[in-house]
Design a protein around this motif. Structure first.
Motif: not given
Length: 454
Positions: A51, A208, A232
């Motif tokens: 992240r 993302q 993904e």
């Protein structure tokens, strides 16, 4: 009543951080803030590494990658644009090889214009250029183009190898009259199959959100959110869909075509250089040597195209598959970018191969920049011809004025001298072997169209 507890800054973009642990799984960050010089409150939290925005390349590597990207993009665009112009305008897709080379050039031009610039931006800036629906559409499209063009290139090379194998090693089943039609159908089929194979890139490529961390005076702090383009696949309890897709693509779209091409070119090489059947020689004894020489020249070029693609893309394909099965370390992005650049270089190598190993293509390329003219010399400005080609010499033949490099045999493309060449339907030919072989079936000057000098 006032509380003595410290008020934690609610805006994460200004929260000061210190790093406690960093590995491939997670980064543990400790945030702190103070209301007075004497009081301090510690707030601990864990942020997964996936992240956080990836660490940027070192400055010197970024500069090197930038230069390499620009050079590859420039030569790929210029080189393949010239190949397309020569194939369509000068050669007019006269041969089956021209059709396949045009398809390869289009693939290389598409990846150079619609994929490489976006990869360059991400490499230098370390984030995707924009968010929202536009950013996600670009993310899907650019990666789809890369997959589609690379797969179409290898399948086109496979079609070329099979075509040459049938013509040279299985001449009895080759239908010369329908080869061009077959080549067009093959190219269209290759592009359709390629677009279908890489549909998962459209489905599972997405933007993302990542947190950007900056450093000031040895302290880390959040610097807002950024976007990156990632793949993904959906997760299943039994299989890893992304690994399975990568493995199938590697075997079916790379290894199997490479093995087939290696076999076909091995057989072709044996036929042309080692064992020439006596039937081929007896079928056309007068021109057999010339025909074999021409075939060898074309096959050398096609073999080099095959080897160039195979060797330059092999490191990237193999490393990308390997990365699906091992933990990613900090050097992953550097290795991936470097190997991708090696693969991209194939796009600018192909036009060089066409130019230096295909004499006809080289001559057609020079012909693209010069032209014949019917205007009398007294109506033209001095050196007008030379100013267009860099060559001030002009010759007169067939009732026209030519740049000297442009007066060439229509068949073998060698330069001709004014007054010492043959003519057929207003086009110049060398006397031997081209005119004799093409228009004198009963022998040179006999049994067919007569030769004339101009």
């Amino acid at each position: 009543m006032q509380s003595n507890d410290l008020q934690v800054t609610p805006t994460i973009s200004h929260t000061t951080l210190s790093t406690q642990r960093h590995d491939s799984a997670a980064t543990s960050l400790v945030g702190y803030s103070t209301t007075t010089g004497a009081q301090e409150k510690i707030v601990s939290f864990v942020i997964p590494a996936d992240r956080l925005l990836p660490e940027p390349h070192p400055k010197y590597l970024t500069d090197i990658f930038f230069v390499l990207f620009v050079v590859i993009i420039f030569f790929s665009v210029v080189g393949n644009s010239l190949v397309i112009a020569v194939s369509v305008k000068s050669r007019k897709l006269k041969t089956v090889t021209d059709i396949y080379i045009l398809s390869l050039a289009i693939s290389d031009l598409l990846i150079a214009t619609l994929n490489m610039p976006f990869q360059l931006y991400f490499t230098v800036v370390n984030e995707w250029m924009t968010g929202g629906k536009t950013g996600e559409a670009l993310c899907k499209f650019t990666n789809y183009i890369q997959g589609c063009t690379v797969i179409s290139s290898i399948f086109t090379l496979l079609a070329i190898a099979i075509d040459r194998y049938v013509v040279i090693c299985r001449a009895s089943i080759s239908q010369q009259r329908h080869r061009q039609k077959t080549a067009i159908i093959a190219v269209i089929s290759v592009w359709i199959v390629s677009t279908l194979i890489v549909i998962p890139h459209l489905l599972y490529q997405k933007l993302q959100i990542r947190l950007k961390i900056s450093t000031i005076d040895s302290l880390l702090f959040f610097d807002g959110i950024r976007y990156i383009c990632v793949e993904e696949f959906p997760s299943y309890p039994v299989i890893n869909a992304q690994r399975l897709y990568s493995l199938i693509q590697y075997i079916g779209c790379y290894m199997i075509p490479v093995v087939i091409m290696a076999f076909t070119y091995g057989r072709i090489g044996h036929r042309l250089w080692i064992h020439q059947p006596i039937g081929d020689i007896l079928a056309n004894p007068r021109n057999h040597g010339l025909i074999i020489k021409q075939k060898r020249r074309v096959i050398r070029m096609l073999m080099l195209l095959f080897l160039s693609f195979t060797l330059l893309w092999f490191p990237f394909f193999t490393f990308a598959l390997y990365s699906e099965y091992v933990a990613i370390d900090k050097s992953y992005r550097v290795k991936l970018t470097a190997l991708k650049l090696v693969g991209y270089s194939n796009c600018c190598v192909n036009p060089i191969i066409y130019t230096f190993l295909n004499k006809n293509f080289k001559q057609d390329l020079s012909k693209l920049f010069c032209r014949e003219t019917n205007a009398p010399s007294n109506q033209r400005r001095p050196y007008d011809t030379g100013n267009q080609t860099g060559n001030t010499e002009k010759v007169t033949s067939l009732g026209k004025e030519w740049h000297r490099p442009c007066l060439r045999c229509e068949k073998c493309k060698k330069t001709l001298a004014s007054g010492s060449h043959a003519e057929h339907e207003g086009k110049p030919y060398c006397h031997k072997p081209c005119y004799a072989a093409m228009f004198g079936p009963g022998g040179y000057g006999h049994g067919g169209t007569e030769s004339h000098k101009y």
